[in-house]
Design a protein around this motif. Structure first.
Motif, PDB file in Angstrom:
ATOM      1  N   THR A  68       0.822  -1.331  -0.215  1.00  0.00           N
ATOM      2  CA  THR A  68       0.004   0.114  -0.032  1.00  0.00           C
ATOM      3  C   THR A  68       0.908   1.225   0.109  1.00  0.00           C
ATOM      4  O   THR A  68       1.853   1.414   0.719  1.00  0.00           O
ATOM      5  N   LEU A  69       0.640   2.147  -0.910  1.00  0.00           N
ATOM      6  CA  LEU A  69       1.230   3.610  -0.884  1.00  0.00           C
ATOM      7  C   LEU A  69       0.065   4.659  -0.764  1.00  0.00           C
ATOM      8  O   LEU A  69      -1.029   4.369  -1.309  1.00  0.00           O
ATOM      9  N   ALA A  70       0.097   5.292   0.205  1.00  0.00           N
ATOM     10  CA  ALA A  70      -0.986   6.520   0.365  1.00  0.00           C
ATOM     11  C   ALA A  70      -0.338   7.936   0.568  1.00  0.00           C
ATOM     12  O   ALA A  70       0.975   7.875   1.084  1.00  0.00           O
ATOM     13  N   TYR A  71      -1.235   8.841   0.264  1.00  0.00           N
ATOM     14  CA  TYR A  71      -0.685  10.157   0.214  1.00  0.00           C
ATOM     15  C   TYR A  71      -2.043  11.224   0.773  1.00  0.00           C
ATOM     16  O   TYR A  71      -2.900  10.973   0.160  1.00  0.00           O
ATOM     17  N   THR A  78       3.013  10.916   3.327  1.00  0.00           N
ATOM     18  CA  THR A  78       3.197   9.840   2.695  1.00  0.00           C
ATOM     19  C   THR A  78       3.264   8.576   3.567  1.00  0.00           C
ATOM     20  O   THR A  78       3.748   8.759   4.693  1.00  0.00           O
ATOM     21  N   GLY A  79       2.621   7.322   3.160  1.00  0.00           N
ATOM     22  CA  GLY A  79       2.869   6.250   3.966  1.00  0.00           C
ATOM     23  C   GLY A  79       3.189   5.185   2.826  1.00  0.00           C
ATOM     24  O   GLY A  79       2.612   4.982   1.720  1.00  0.00           O
ATOM     25  N   LYS A  80       3.899   4.098   3.456  1.00  0.00           N
ATOM     26  CA  LYS A  80       4.110   2.904   2.509  1.00  0.00           C
ATOM     27  C   LYS A  80       4.215   1.626   3.544  1.00  0.00           C
ATOM     28  O   LYS A  80       4.896   1.808   4.669  1.00  0.00           O
ATOM     29  N   THR A  81       3.591   0.706   2.998  1.00  0.00           N
ATOM     30  CA  THR A  81       3.339  -0.657   3.728  1.00  0.00           C
ATOM     31  C   THR A  81       3.827  -1.797   2.811  1.00  0.00           C
ATOM     32  O   THR A  81       3.141  -2.081   1.846  1.00  0.00           O
ATOM     33  N   ARG A  92       6.640  13.628  -7.423  1.00  0.00           N
ATOM     34  CA  ARG A  92       5.812  14.002  -6.334  1.00  0.00           C
ATOM     35  C   ARG A  92       4.398  13.776  -6.107  1.00  0.00           C
ATOM     36  O   ARG A  92       3.852  14.038  -7.154  1.00  0.00           O
ATOM     37  N   PRO A  93       3.745  13.048  -5.339  1.00  0.00           N
ATOM     38  CA  PRO A  93       2.490  12.742  -5.348  1.00  0.00           C
ATOM     39  C   PRO A  93       1.530  13.763  -5.215  1.00  0.00           C
ATOM     40  O   PRO A  93       0.412  13.513  -5.315  1.00  0.00           O
ATOM     41  N   ASP A  94       2.078  15.061  -4.548  1.00  0.00           N
ATOM     42  CA  ASP A  94       1.139  16.041  -4.331  1.00  0.00           C
ATOM     43  C   ASP A  94       0.758  16.600  -6.057  1.00  0.00           C
ATOM     44  O   ASP A  94      -0.333  17.456  -5.748  1.00  0.00           O
ATOM     45  N   TRP A  95       1.368  16.407  -6.839  1.00  0.00           N
ATOM     46  CA  TRP A  95       0.894  16.766  -8.375  1.00  0.00           C
ATOM     47  C   TRP A  95       1.111  15.609  -9.199  1.00  0.00           C
ATOM     48  O   TRP A  95       0.797  15.906 -10.645  1.00  0.00           O
ATOM     49  N   ASP A  96       1.754  14.630  -8.982  1.00  0.00           N
ATOM     50  CA  ASP A  96       1.689  13.326  -9.888  1.00  0.00           C
ATOM     51  C   ASP A  96       1.594  12.068  -9.144  1.00  0.00           C
ATOM     52  O   ASP A  96       2.476  11.767  -8.347  1.00  0.00           O
ATOM     53  N   GLN A  97       0.471  11.477  -9.364  1.00  0.00           N
ATOM     54  CA  GLN A  97       0.014  10.190  -8.405  1.00  0.00           C
ATOM     55  C   GLN A  97       0.297   8.978  -9.179  1.00  0.00           C
ATOM     56  O   GLN A  97      -0.118   7.968  -8.744  1.00  0.00           O
ATOM     57  N   ALA A  98       1.175   8.995 -10.218  1.00  0.00           N
ATOM     58  CA  ALA A  98       1.465   7.780 -10.790  1.00  0.00           C
ATOM     59  C   ALA A  98       2.088   7.002 -10.222  1.00  0.00           C
ATOM     60  O   ALA A  98       3.294   7.622  -9.311  1.00  0.00           O
TER      61      ALA A  98
END
Length: 306
Positions: A68-71, A78-81, A92-98
């Motif tokens: 799991t990846l979360a933002y 951000t979180g990573k499990t 950067r997930p704040d403007w590119d969630q790919a």
């Protein structure tokens, strides 16, 4: 009343069934099937929405645990499990969630879901990843001039055969990425003047190649011989030059002056003294003999005159 109640229950059941069917149909239509070559990188994108508050990637591989990846936008965190370092945000997930997977392996096959949350609700995009292992065949000559054939494929292993027939047994090596490499050396008493031909048979690969190692091996031997001959010539010339250079130095060296023996008067005296002594002794002996003879010839009572 009872019949009306039954009709109402049946109608609700039909509606629920139709709703579930529609949801399942929409979900199946929403699956994006993607493929990636083994060892390459691949990217998967999320639904495009504005005013996003949270983005979550849920990864369910065929083998292993869920990743799991979360933002969260509001906390900029951000979180990573349970995700490997190869699986991460593309930028950067704040403007590119790919999502980007580097050096894709067979264990990465499975389902990937991106969930985007905003004020309008939750939006999902589902991917099913398939990893493609491109088969590979290689035919080359080893250091001893023997043909070698290699075939790397997905399990099961490929089959290798030779024309003319080889007496060697192929060797199979399994790898962690789910591939198998089969190696076979050509070993035959005679080729009847034909180049050895390797034949690879597999569900994903059927290929034939020929090679002539004898000429390449001879070229290698010839190249080595030329290099050694050149080195020997250079060494021989260097030795000759060295001897010539140092020989001339020895020739030009001046000879030492002749040593003229010197004699001293003392040496002459030493050499004369033995002769003088000898003469004196001879004179003494002669005088003694003369005196004796003279005495014998004189009459008795007379002595020789002195």
């Amino acid at each position: 009343m009872k019949a009306g109640a039954n009709m109402e229950i049946a109608g609700k059941a039909v509606c629920v069934f139709l709703l579930l069917a529609i949801i399942k149909l929409r979900r199946s239509e929403g699956i994006n099937r993607v493929s990636a070559n083994l060892g390459h990188n691949t990217v998967m994108t999320c639904p495009t929405r504005t005013n996003i508050s949270m983005v979550t990637w849920k990864i369910n591989p065929k083998t292993g645990h869920q990743c799991t990846l979360a933002y969260r936008i509001d906390k900029d965190s951000t979180g990573k499990t349970n995700c490997s370092d190869r699986i991460n945000w593309r930028s950067r997930p704040d403007w590119d969630q790919a999502l980007e997977i580097q050096q894709v392996g067979k264990a990465d096959e499975g389902n990937y879901t991106c969930e985007v949350v905003n004020a309008d609700g939750n939006f999902h995009r589902l991917y099913h990843l398939t990893v493609i292992v491109a088969p590979r065949m290689a035919l080359y000559c080893d250091d001893y001039g023997n043909p070698v054939c290699e075939a790397e494929t997905e399990k099961s292993a490929a089959e290798i055969s030779w024309v003319p027939e080889s007496n060697s047994t192929p060797r199979a090596d399994s790898h962690d990425n789910g591939t198998v490499t089969v190696v076979s050396w050509f070993a035959a008493r005679s080729t009847n003047g034909k180049n050895p031909t390797c034949i690879v048979s597999h569900a994903t690969l059927n290929e034939t190649k020929s090679i002539n190692c004898s000429s390449s091996y001879r070229d290698l031997i010839l190249c080595i011989a030329i290099i050694l001959s050149f080195l020997i010539i250079i060494t021989f010339m260097a030795v000759i030059y060295y001897l010539k250079l140092h020989g001339c130095r020895f020739c030009h060296r001046s000879k030492p002056p002749d040593i003229i023996p010197t004699y001293s008067s003392q040496d002459d005296t030493v050499e004369v003294e033995p002769y003088t002594t000898y003469v004196q002794k001879e004179n003494v002996i002669y005088n003694s003999v003369s005196d004796l003879t003279l005495r014998q010839n004189l009459p008795q009572g007379q002595s020789p005159a002195t």
